[in-house]
Enzyme design. Structure first.
Site, PDB file in Angstrom:
ATOM      1  N   ASP A  70       1.234  -1.329  -0.226  1.00 33.59           N
ATOM      2  CA  ASP A  70      -0.262   0.103   0.508  1.00 33.59           C
ATOM      3  C   ASP A  70       1.345   1.550   0.018  1.00 33.59           C
ATOM      4  OD1 ASP A  70      -2.827   1.415  -0.144  1.00 33.59           O
ATOM      5  OD2 ASP A  70      -3.267   0.566   2.017  1.00 33.59           O
TER       6      ASP A  70
HETATM    7  C1  BGC Z   1      -4.785   3.250  -0.351  1.00 40.32           C
HETATM    8  C2  BGC Z   1      -5.172   2.578  -1.529  1.00 40.32           C
HETATM    9  C3  BGC Z   1      -5.325   2.855  -2.476  1.00 40.32           C
HETATM   10  C4  BGC Z   1      -3.696   3.513  -2.193  1.00 40.32           C
HETATM   11  C5  BGC Z   1      -3.214   4.265  -3.868  1.00 40.32           C
HETATM   12  C6  BGC Z   1      -3.595   4.496   0.023  1.00 40.32           C
HETATM   13  O1  BGC Z   1      -3.646   5.009   0.717  1.00 40.32           O
HETATM   14  O2  BGC Z   1      -4.960   2.684   1.248  1.00 40.32           O
HETATM   15  O3  BGC Z   1      -6.609   1.830  -1.151  1.00 40.32           O
HETATM   16  O4  BGC Z   1      -5.109   1.948  -3.657  1.00 40.32           O
HETATM   17  O5  BGC Z   1      -3.401   5.036  -1.775  1.00 40.32           O
HETATM   18  O6  BGC Z   1      -4.106   5.429  -3.939  1.00 40.32           O
END
Ligand code: BGC
Length: 766
Positions: A300
């Site tokens: 993530d």
């Molecule tokens: C979120 C993810 C997301 C990623 C990219 C993160 O902060 O938890 O779910 O896909 O950002 O934007």
């Protein structure tokens, strides 16, 4: 490409070998032969790669500069990322949108790097790309797997048309905590429903052919237990036992793996004190070994670096080591791999064979997407113009929106509204809001593009409509963006008198209350899940002058609206329904669409009941309702019952269930049948649900578990017999050692239109 072949010659690598990965003549419609060819091409490419180039594939950067213009030299970050890109040290980018931008960056990767390996472009397409549909929690309320699949399919086509080939969806985190803002992004509290919906979404995004320019790779996130953030506070620790992990959290992830999801995202949280990102048990033992997942895992955002504040990694180098060894294949925005991994391999702290494994997984997906055959296959500007925002997408978004609405209460048939000779007051800032219905994950959506409730209702010309705002949800001096904290209006009631006047003069009041679009989603946890700001006060003030209120809720999570449930005659849960929001709500309010949605998540009476969910386990002291002796499991100031249970939702007609029959079949299968009758006066659709209870087992089982559902459309007085087949898959469970078992014994079966159904019978599994 010519450059790549030249390099091969210089390096003394045979051209035959190099051509293998570029060869498009090996395309074959036979899937196994095609994937065999992909494996060969992956292997031959891997042999050509230096360690640095391999690590480059494992590096993902956010794209924040205009790729069609000069690289901003003053911006050190952008300049560094650009240098890395040119040198083949970037495998993927996220948040780049539009054919022009994608093409510009792809050109650098393909034409300027030594091996010309194309980038994979990721984006959060959570509920539509440009044509924003209902939030995922709303879609889940439809229980309509075909419609949900279609929504994902449309989103994929629109996304692909803008050059992007990978979505960070579906989020298949099960959550039982309405305080957690990300419940809007999932399918609710139940692992069975969550699995079915996760699979529908993956099938919609990926289709049958990943190389089609209309499909994109999906990503199951966030592995794992992110939905169990303590106290519902986003990013917080998750501490859960083996049974919950295997029986509640894992099932949707396992189901989408079996359905062929091509990527996974790990999670920000600690799971039992080990960060998910550095968790070898999750990523290697379970996902890659037990479940044989052969796609790749992306971290993530910055979650590799976040292992430092977690107190698990001592510095960024250590974080890179832990994440790579644990099976996190791609680093989203920590720059940990690109900076540290080569040294770690040289020092023997990360084995190169693990790097090879990660890179093979990433390349495999790129090959499957057809990016090596044509890196610009998603980059057609003409197609982009035609596809983005197509009418057909809007029609499907309207259909999905109507199916997502849940009728929570309807006393004295206040709904549907009469179409003529009525004076209707429409009250609430959200009634006139053209942006909040788009929800918080609307990265490529355009503010102001939703049909508001007022606009939807205005299309019905037979009544006199008057709008009064009453009160703002958000303070006028609040910043309203994806990244800023909102300031809620807690004080300004200056619009009340006007709203009261309008309500007084009307036959019916439609009040649209709830949450602003940025009150749910990532980092939008709430400790109170009531109507925010002065809206409750407004509701009560209007109620004093006109009791004929239809309360339309627009929100991204279950709300505790106990006062409203007690006083307001009609309540409609309309979530955040996307661009067609107002049209869908108006059609339901006027009865042109008979609502059929059922809650995918329990609505609590008060926040103190959380976590509250239908499939709980009994305590040793479960009974005592209405008793004055205290020694049973309860609250002294609140009921144990939810406000609205999982699976609940009304219709403008009514249904009855009779003749529940159970037959045990050979092979430990069980057939359940029941007659469903439309007992009302209009045609309606019912989601019939089947629950089981394993009454006694080697570990305690829930009081009820959803194990089947069927959609049935009935004319008035019509009866249909519906059947469910229960197999060992539905009857078994995971033990505390993670083993799946099917134990013999007595099971209760419940069938009905909600999880609180009492129609039941039992059978014995031998
Ligand atoms: C979120 C993810 C997301 C990623 C990219 C993160 O902060 O938890 O779910 O896909 O950002 O934007």
């Amino acid at each position: 490409m010519r450059k790549a072949i030249l390099i091969c010659l210089i390096l003394g690598i045979s051209c035959k070998e190099s051509k293998n990965y570029l060869n498009t003549s090996q395309k074959n419609t036979n899937v196994s032969v095609a994937s065999l060819n992909i494996e060969r091409r992956v292997d031959s490419l891997l042999k050509l790669m230096t360690l640095e180039e391999k690590i480059g594939q494992m590096n993902q950067y956010n794209g924040f500069w205009d790729a069609t213009g000069p690289i901003p030299k003053s911006d050190n970050q952008a300049a560094l990322k650009y240098e890395h890109l040119k040198n083949g040290l970037v495998g993927s980018m996220l948040n780049v949108k539009g054919v022009k931008q994608v093409k510009a960056l792809q050109k650098i990767a393909v034409e300027e790097t030594r091996l010309g390996i194309p980038l994979i472009f990721g984006f959060d397409v959570i509920h539509g790309y440009k044509t924003i549909g209902p939030i995922p929690l709303a879609e889940a309320a439809s229980w309509d797997l075909e419609a949900i699949k279609k929504a994902a399919q449309n989103a994929a086509e629109e996304t692909a048309a803008s050059g992007i080939n990978w979505t960070f969806a579906p989020m298949v985190d099960i959550s039982r905590d309405a305080r957690w803002g990300r419940v809007m992004e999932g399918a609710g509290e139940d692992p069975y429903l969550g699995s079915k919906i996760g699979v529908a979404r993956v099938n919609g995004f990926q289709g049958d052919d990943l190389a089609s320019p209309k499909t994109i790779a999906a990503c199951a996130k966030h592995f794992a237990a992110y939905g169990y953030a303590e106290a519902g506070r986003d990013y917080n620790t998750a501490d859960i036992g083996t049974s919950t992990l295997y029986n509640v959290v894992f099932p949707p992830f396992k189901a989408v793996t079996e359905a062929g999801v091509r990527t996974f995202m790990n999670a920000f949280n600690l799971l039992n004190d080990v960060p998910a990102t550095g968790n070898e048990f999750l990523q290697r033992d379970v996902l890659k070994n037990e479940w044989n997942f052969n796609g790749f895992v992306v971290s993530d955002w910055g979650s590799i670096a976040e292992m430092i504040p977690h107190g698990y990694a001592k510095d960024i180098k250590h974080a890179a080591e832990l994440a790579a060894n644990a099976g996190s294949d791609m680093d989203m925005e920590s720059s940990a791999y690109v900076m540290e991994l080569a040294n770690l391999v040289k020092e023997g702290k990360v084995e190169e064979k693990l790097i090879d494994d990660a890179v093979k997984r990433i390349l495999r997906v790129k090959f499957e997407l057809g990016l090596f055959d044509d890196p610009y296959r998603y980059c057609n500007e003409e197609n982009e113009k035609v596809v983005i925002g197509k009418n057909e997408f809007h029609e499907d978004a309207l259909d999905m929106a109507k199916k997502s609405i849940v009728l929570l209460k309807n006393e004295n048939n206040l709904l549907p509204l009469k179409k003529e000779h009525q004076k209707i007051a429409v009250i609430g800032a959200l009634a006139n809001d053209k942006t909040s219905p788009l929800g918080s994950w609307r990265l490529a959506g355009d503010d102001g593009t939703a049909v508001s409730v007022v606009e939807g209702l205005q299309q019905y010309k037979g009544n006199i409509l008057t709008y009064a705002k009453g009160a703002d949800v958000v303070s006028p001096d609040s910043k309203v963006t994806f990244v800023n904290e909102l300031k809620i209006n807690e004080t300004d009631t200056s619009g009340f008198p006007e709203a009261i006047k309008v309500a007084k003069a009307s036959d019916v009041v439609v009040m649209v209350l709830g949450e602003h679009g940025y009150q749910s989603g990532e980092a939008r946890s709430r400790a109170n899940i009531d109507l925010p700001g002065v809206q409750q006060e407004l509701l009560e003030a209007i109620y004093k002058v006109n009791k004929n209120i239809v309360l339309v809720l627009t929100n991204g999570r279950p709300l505790a609206i106990t006062w409203a449930d007690k006083h307001i005659p009609a309540i409609v849960e309309a979530w955040q329904l996307g661009v067609q929001s107002g049209n869908a709500i108006a059609q339901v309010l006027y009865g042109d669409y008979n609502p059929s949605g059922k809650l995918p998540m329990t609505f609590p009476r008060s926040v103190g009941q959380i976590p509250i969910y239908y499939n709980y386990k009994n305590t040793g002291r479960p009974y005592g309702e209405n008793s004055d002796v205290v020694f049973w499991s309860h609250y002294s100031d609140e009921s144990n019952q939810p406000l609205y249970p999982f699976g609940y939702g009304l219709s403008y007609t009514t249904f009855s269930y009779k003749n529940l029959e159970i037959k045990t079949l050979a092979g430990r299968e069980v057939k359940v049948s029941v007659d469903v009758t439309n007992t009302g006066t209009i045609k309606g659709k019912e989601v019939s649900q089947l629950y089981i209870q394993d009454k006694f087992a080697s570990i305690a089982r829930p009081v009820k578990e959803l194990k089947g559902f069927e959609m049935v459309v009935l004319e008035p007085n019509e009866t249909k017999t519906i059947e469910f087949i229960l197999t060992e898959k539905e009857l078994g469970f995971y033990t505390n050692k993670g083993a799946f078992v099917v134990e013999s014994g007595v099971f209760n079966v419940f069938v009905g239109g909600s999880s609180n159904t009492t129609l039941s019978s039992e059978f014995t599994l031998e």
